[in-house]
Every structure is written in structure tokens, then in C-alpha cells.
Design a protein around this motif. Structure first.
Motif, PDB file in Angstrom:
ATOM      1  N   PHE A 217      38.749  34.747  29.660  1.00 27.98           N
ATOM      2  CA  PHE A 217      39.110  35.651  30.743  1.00 27.98           C
ATOM      3  C   PHE A 217      39.338  34.781  31.971  1.00 27.98           C
ATOM      4  CE2 PHE A 217      37.417  38.322  34.346  1.00 27.98           C
ATOM      5  CZ  PHE A 217      38.476  39.210  34.392  1.00 27.98           C
ATOM      6  N   ASP A 296      41.263  46.820  41.636  1.00 23.24           N
ATOM      7  CA  ASP A 296      42.627  47.349  41.723  1.00 23.24           C
ATOM      8  C   ASP A 296      43.654  46.230  41.684  1.00 23.24           C
ATOM      9  OD1 ASP A 296      41.992  49.966  41.852  1.00 23.24           O
ATOM     10  OD2 ASP A 296      42.288  50.193  44.011  1.00 23.24           O
ATOM     11  N   MET A 297      43.336  45.173  42.394  1.00 25.51           N
ATOM     12  CA  MET A 297      44.290  44.073  42.559  1.00 25.51           C
ATOM     13  C   MET A 297      44.653  43.417  41.243  1.00 25.51           C
ATOM     14  SD  MET A 297      43.782  40.792  44.942  1.00 25.51           S
ATOM     15  CE  MET A 297      43.859  39.606  43.607  1.00 25.51           C
ATOM     16  N   ILE A 298      43.668  43.274  40.368  1.00 27.85           N
ATOM     17  CA  ILE A 298      43.942  42.556  39.120  1.00 27.85           C
ATOM     18  C   ILE A 298      44.296  43.503  37.969  1.00 27.85           C
ATOM     19  CG2 ILE A 298      42.473  40.612  39.771  1.00 27.85           C
ATOM     20  CD1 ILE A 298      40.400  41.700  37.791  1.00 27.85           C
ATOM     21  N   ARG A 299      44.306  44.788  38.243  1.00 27.06           N
ATOM     22  CA  ARG A 299      44.596  45.744  37.170  1.00 27.06           C
ATOM     23  C   ARG A 299      46.086  45.773  36.858  1.00 27.06           C
ATOM     24  NH1 ARG A 299      42.500  50.225  39.244  1.00 27.06           N
ATOM     25  NH2 ARG A 299      40.494  49.821  38.261  1.00 27.06           N
ATOM     26  N   VAL A 300      46.408  45.774  35.589  1.00 24.50           N
ATOM     27  CA  VAL A 300      47.791  45.921  35.148  1.00 24.50           C
ATOM     28  C   VAL A 300      47.817  46.986  34.070  1.00 24.50           C
ATOM     29  CG1 VAL A 300      49.849  44.667  34.445  1.00 24.50           C
ATOM     30  CG2 VAL A 300      47.831  43.408  35.192  1.00 24.50           C
ATOM     31  N   GLU A 301      48.758  47.918  34.163  1.00 28.96           N
ATOM     32  CA  GLU A 301      48.946  48.861  33.055  1.00 28.96           C
ATOM     33  C   GLU A 301      49.404  48.088  31.826  1.00 28.96           C
ATOM     34  OE1 GLU A 301      51.705  51.953  34.264  1.00 28.96           O
ATOM     35  OE2 GLU A 301      50.831  51.864  36.266  1.00 28.96           O
ATOM     36  N   ASP A 302      49.149  48.658  30.650  1.00 30.03           N
ATOM     37  CA  ASP A 302      49.596  47.984  29.428  1.00 30.03           C
ATOM     38  C   ASP A 302      51.101  47.755  29.464  1.00 30.03           C
ATOM     39  OD1 ASP A 302      47.144  47.696  28.427  1.00 30.03           O
ATOM     40  OD2 ASP A 302      47.249  49.347  26.991  1.00 30.03           O
ATOM     41  N   LEU A 303      51.470  46.581  29.025  1.00 32.88           N
ATOM     42  CA  LEU A 303      52.881  46.205  29.063  1.00 32.88           C
ATOM     43  C   LEU A 303      53.595  46.785  27.835  1.00 32.88           C
ATOM     44  CD1 LEU A 303      53.800  42.617  30.103  1.00 32.88           C
ATOM     45  CD2 LEU A 303      55.362  43.970  28.779  1.00 32.88           C
TER      46      LEU A 303
ATOM     47  N   ILE B 216      48.732  43.156  46.514  1.00 33.96           N
ATOM     48  CA  ILE B 216      48.667  41.793  45.993  1.00 33.96           C
ATOM     49  C   ILE B 216      48.268  41.834  44.526  1.00 33.96           C
ATOM     50  CG2 ILE B 216      47.474  39.577  46.226  1.00 33.96           C
ATOM     51  CD1 ILE B 216      46.850  40.341  49.118  1.00 33.96           C
ATOM     52  N   PHE B 217      48.806  40.939  43.752  1.00 36.21           N
ATOM     53  CA  PHE B 217      48.407  40.796  42.353  1.00 36.21           C
ATOM     54  C   PHE B 217      48.311  39.305  42.064  1.00 36.21           C
ATOM     55  CE2 PHE B 217      49.992  40.377  37.844  1.00 36.21           C
ATOM     56  CZ  PHE B 217      48.841  40.872  37.236  1.00 36.21           C
ATOM     57  N   ALA B 218      47.384  38.948  41.202  1.00 42.91           N
ATOM     58  CA  ALA B 218      47.319  37.543  40.807  1.00 42.91           C
ATOM     59  C   ALA B 218      46.993  37.471  39.338  1.00 42.91           C
ATOM     60  CB  ALA B 218      46.271  36.801  41.633  1.00 42.91           C
ATOM     61  N   THR B 254      54.364  47.938  39.378  1.00 44.94           N
ATOM     62  CA  THR B 254      53.929  47.716  37.992  1.00 44.94           C
ATOM     63  C   THR B 254      54.943  46.844  37.250  1.00 44.94           C
ATOM     64  OG1 THR B 254      52.742  49.818  37.944  1.00 44.94           O
ATOM     65  CG2 THR B 254      53.304  48.850  35.821  1.00 44.94           C
ATOM     66  N   LYS B 257      54.392  43.343  38.357  1.00 39.93           N
ATOM     67  CA  LYS B 257      53.213  42.759  37.715  1.00 39.93           C
ATOM     68  C   LYS B 257      53.547  42.340  36.282  1.00 39.93           C
ATOM     69  CE  LYS B 257      49.442  45.215  40.127  1.00 39.93           C
ATOM     70  NZ  LYS B 257      48.253  46.070  39.919  1.00 39.93           N
ATOM     71  N   HIS B 258      54.217  43.231  35.562  1.00 41.27           N
ATOM     72  CA  HIS B 258      54.590  42.900  34.186  1.00 41.27           C
ATOM     73  C   HIS B 258      55.544  41.710  34.155  1.00 41.27           C
ATOM     74  CE1 HIS B 258      53.473  47.188  32.604  1.00 41.27           C
ATOM     75  NE2 HIS B 258      52.426  46.420  32.815  1.00 41.27           N
ATOM     76  N   MET B 297      43.800  39.226  27.499  1.00 39.69           N
ATOM     77  CA  MET B 297      42.949  38.243  28.164  1.00 39.69           C
ATOM     78  C   MET B 297      42.599  38.640  29.590  1.00 39.69           C
ATOM     79  SD  MET B 297      43.832  34.285  28.692  1.00 39.69           S
ATOM     80  CE  MET B 297      43.776  34.334  30.475  1.00 39.69           C
ATOM     81  N   ARG B 299      42.732  41.718  30.810  1.00 38.86           N
ATOM     82  CA  ARG B 299      42.323  43.109  30.940  1.00 38.86           C
ATOM     83  C   ARG B 299      40.814  43.223  31.189  1.00 38.86           C
ATOM     84  NH1 ARG B 299      44.124  45.122  26.295  1.00 38.86           N
ATOM     85  NH2 ARG B 299      46.122  45.673  27.214  1.00 38.86           N
TER      86      ARG B 299
END
Lengths: 303, 303
Positions: A217, A296-303, B216-218, B254, B257-258, B297, B299
Motif C-alpha cells: 500500500f 477523500d483525497m486519496i479515494r478513487v472510484e473503481d476504474l 487534490i489527488f495523489a 474522477t 484520477k483514473h 493497491m 484502495r
């Protein structure tokens, strides 16, 4: 559950491009306990000198921090003087005065000898091992921090204590030097062979990488507008990480991921001011809010 | 939707601790198009010399890469010679022979003048602006890469083209030099004032930070056992990023991010071999599988 930290309590002279502080409170056990005690009671094993007075003690008061193992002896407290350049990634050590720390021989109070979570701060691995040997029973999790000085100069002692350790918390350069592997995936394999099943690689402004038997991770650092002083960020992270785990009483990979986020958020407060200034002041709401923003910042919906 | 890249197609001499290659295929438009064409057709605007033969052309064949804008002129192709130390984070440039690139003046074929996504690779900002001016209508999204050489030496031209740009893709050092801000949050505010609404900060082995008006996203870099040659990683990222966006036809956060994850995964293939060797060979299944692993990884269940 009980949580114990062995490390330093010190005075730091700090200089960054944004200002300076003299004789500011510092030390690994200081940052660790201020951070961890937000989540779970902590017991400290450390030593200070006669110059460590009521003003310093006050910082620990009113928190669930047990100071029975903090011994005060004749002489001066450990003192570190460091300066940071504009990139803040590496401290230049200008002076290290061990003082009372030179003769430090941790002697755990009887009720400290049973603990569930043990953090061995970055001190001589001989002392780290000595603390492990004083345990009446094996802690559930032992975590260890170290540095290049010990990796280079005290390898046999370090190897001996690592055999007892579950979680190694170090930075990139340290794990690379320890394992002689540049790839962190390869480095993790070698770390496992040395003892620890879990590796936490602290990367400063780039965040943290977590290696567990169940997968990898990585989380970025919480982004900040102002960073004043990175001193103590790693120990603050460790405090949040282990304090959260001790509180949640879980050891699964999701708990470890969450602990990584908690540690990162705690560290983000530390670096916003000098020494422990910000860490002392934050409210539980500030911690909760920043954790929510970070999640929230590091959350991504499933691609 | 149409996707256009303007940049270099070059020969690289590469040296890393893991080996060397001479006259390997390189250049920003090369990496970008090989990566982007996995997701969406790409048109290239670039120049090569007479030494650019069928062996090199073959790499682009059988892919949805339109080479009508790749002009071949008298002289030698752009040539770069670089070496990397053990940490692979920074290339040492040993030689840069502009050759035919010295007189490169992009002249877009008529059917290239309408495009939805435009990537301005790291070339002279005067040329980047010239390409923007040749557009019959404003592209939906214009992305730009640049480097310290132009930030220091061609600031007025760079400022002029940045006014037209939506997405700036640079590394930490570049955005810090551009904005004179160390904090990336502050740097992003200044970037927005210069033109781009979105900032992508490429951090090599530490991953990517994405700054958008919506947050922001990282993401970390995809962890690898073996890294052979980081050349082209940034342009491969840009290709995956914009190729994915052109394919998905979305511009929400989104999707961004993807796109960041897709770009990171594509870049992870590039660095596993020298030059474009790995990028040329990967199958769609390998891309899909690694994207799934990477998504897993990073998530985290809600805390």
C-alpha cells in the motif's frame, strides 16, 4: 492493550529557512507519545537530566502518558542541534550532545514488562534488544526505528534485535542501506528474512509505502501550504500508526492501511510548526477533519 | 475526438547502472504516441533526419498512430546522450545534438488543425505557441510539458503559451522553479494564475500529484522489482493520461484520477526496459492486469 515507547526525550536547537528555535522540546519518545496518546494511553521509557523542568513536563500532563519510566538523573538532557535547507528533506546535524543519554540503560518498571505494542525508537540497538529482553511476555507487535549510523556501525546488534521485530519503520535511504537493494520490493523481501513481517518506508513529503505479507500500500503525504520544521515527523507518524492500532485492536491489512493514514495526518500537524508546538495544540476535531479530507483525497472510484 | 502530440522523435544513447543502449529510439512524441495509442488514435507532429529508417518507422506501424505530420528532412535526427546514477532520479545529459530539430518549424497538415486533445511536448515554447496558433479552433484540452531550461531561458514565450494551456505536466523541481514556491499547494495557485487549471506533478518513483479546481489527488508509482531506464517515463505517463481521457471522453475529476492511474501504469512498463523496448511489447491484457493490481493497491476502505 498497552503501548510502550522507548526512545529519547531531548532539547533540540532547530534552524529551518522559516525560523529557529533554541532548546525546544524534542526526542523520539516525545513526538511518539504526544501523537499516540491521541488514540491510546502510552508509557514512556526514557531519561532526562536536571535541566528538564516543569515547563517541559507540563507538555505531557493532562494526557494519557505514563511517565513512571521517565527517569531524571544528574547531568544535562540529550541535546541535538540541526539545520534544514530549503528542501527540508534532510537535516544537517550541527551538534549531538548525548549527555545523560550516554549512560542510559533502560530499566523497565515492573508493570511495564507486560505490553501489547512496543515501539523501539531510534536508539542504540543494544538498548533496543535489552528492552525486548526485559519483557515478561512477547508483545503482540514490536516496531522498530533505526538510522544509517546504527546500520553501518552496529550491524550485529541491529540484526539481533531485528529478529524480534514485527514492523520496521525507516526511510528509503535506510532500508536501501540495510538491504543493499534499491528496489523497495526486493528490499522488503530481505527485510522479511531479517525478521520483520511488515515494512513501513517513510518518504517525507512523498508519503509512506507499506509492505505487508498481504500486499503493498502506498499513500501520499497530506499536502500542506506551510511546512516549518520536519523534525519529529517520523516519530509522530509512528505514534499515530501504533496508537491507532492499539486503539482499534486489529492487525489486518485494512487496519494497517488506516494506521498509515492516521500516522500521516498526525505527522502533517507536527511539521506545520516548530518542535511539538502544533502537535501539543491540535484538537480531536482537527485530527478528525483532516483524516476525512485525506481519505477523500486519496479515494478513487473503481476504474 | 482527436489527439495530437507535438514533440521530438530522437535517437538516445542511454547509460544506467543496469546497462547501456546506443541509438535507441527516443523522444517525447515517440513515448507519448506509443503509450496514448493503446487507448486512442494519435497524430504526431515532429521531425526526423535521413538516419531515421525503416527499423525505426516499424515501431509505429500497426498502431493507430498517424505519421502524416512526421516530416523527414535532410540531416541527422535529434540525438540525446544521457546517463543515470544508481538512484535513477536524475539524468546527467552528456550530449544534446539538435540536428534537424534546430530548424524544426511545425507545419500542421490541414486535417490536424482541428483536434480535441493537444499535447505540447517539451520543446521550445515559441514552437509550442506556434502550434496552438495553427489550430482552426481551440482544442478541448491543451496539455504542456516543459523543463528548467525553458523556464529559465524563455520565460516570456513560456508565459505566452501557458495562457493557452489547460493542463501543465511537470516535475517537482520544474513547478517550484516556475512559481518560486516550495509548497505545491501554493505553487498550484500560481500555476492557475498563469493559465492552466490543472497541474500534474510527476515525482518519478514517488508517483504523481494531481491538482484540480475540484481538489487534490495523489497516487504512488506502481512498485517494480526492476527498473532499468527511466527515460521516457514522463512522456509515457502523459500519453496514458491524455490517451485515456480522449478515449473516455470525460473531463471530470474522477476521469482525471483514473487517467493518473493509467498514465502511472503505462510509465511503469517503460522503465522496466531500455528505451521503448517494453512499451512496444506489452499486451492489452498486461495493461489491464497491472491497472487492476494498482487500483487494488491504493484502495482503502473508509476509515
Amino acid at each position: 492493550m498497552s503501548l510502550l515507547v522507548v526512545g529519547s526525550v531531548a532539547f533540540d536547537d532547530l534552524e529551518t529557512p522559516f525560523g529557529r528555535r533554541e532548546r525546544a522540546l524534542g526526542g523520539s519518545a516525545t513526538y511518539f507519545s504526544l501523537s499516540a496518546s491521541r488514540f491510546h494511553p502510552v508509557r514512556i521509557v526514557a531519561v532526562v537530566g536536571e535541566d528538564f523542568g516543569p515547563d517541559q513536563m507540563r507538555v505531557f500532563e493532562g494526557r494519557p502518558i505514563d511517565l513512571a519510566g521517565l527517569s531524571k538523573v544528574k547531568g544535562l538532557s540529550f541535546h541535538w542541534k540541526g539545520a534544514y535547507g530549503y528542501d527540508l528533506n534532510e537535516a544537517k546535524t550541527l551538534a549531538t550532545d548525548l549527555n545523560v543519554f550516554a549512560d542510559f540503560k533502560p530499566d523497565l518498571p515492573a508493570n511495564y514488562r507486560e505490553c501489547d505494542y512496543l515501539f523501539l525508537g531510534n536508539i542504540d540497538p543494544v538498548l533496543q534488544l535489552d528492552v525486548v529482553r526485559q519483557m515478561a511476555r512477547r508483545p503482540k507487535w514490536i516496531a522498530l526505528d533505526t538510522m544509517n549510523y546504527w546500520i553501518r556501525g552496529s550491524r550485529p546488534a541491529l540484526d539481533a534485535v531485528l529478529k524480534e521485530v514485527d514492523i520496521l519503520l525507516v526511510n528509503d535511504a535506510e532500508v536501501r542501506e540495510l538491504t543493499q537493494e534499491y528496489s523497495l520490493i526486493k528490499a522488503y523481501k530481505k527485510v522479511r528474512a531479517l525478521g520483520p513481517s511488515t515494512l513501513v518506508v517513510k518518504r517525507g513529503e512523498y508519503g509512506v509505502a507499506l509492505f505487508t505479507p498481504d500486499g503493498i500500500f502506498a499513500a501520499p503525504a497530506y499536502p500542506l501550504e506551510n511546512v516549518f520544521d520536519p523534525t519529529g515527523a517520523g516519530d509522530t507518524f509512528a505514534g499515530g500508526f501504533l496508537g491507532y492500532l492499539a486503539w482499534i485492536e486489529r492487525t489486518d491489512v485494512t487496519a494497517l492501511k488506516h494506521a498509515t493514514l492516521v500516522g500521516s495526518v498526525m505527522a502533517s500537524f507536527t511539521v506545520e510548526q516548530f518542535s511539538t508546538e502544533r502537535l501539543e495544540q491540535i484538537s480531536q476535531d482537527e485530527v478528525r477533519n483532516r483524516l476525512a479530507l485525506f481519505s477523500d483525497m486519496i479515494r478513487v472510484e473503481d476504474l
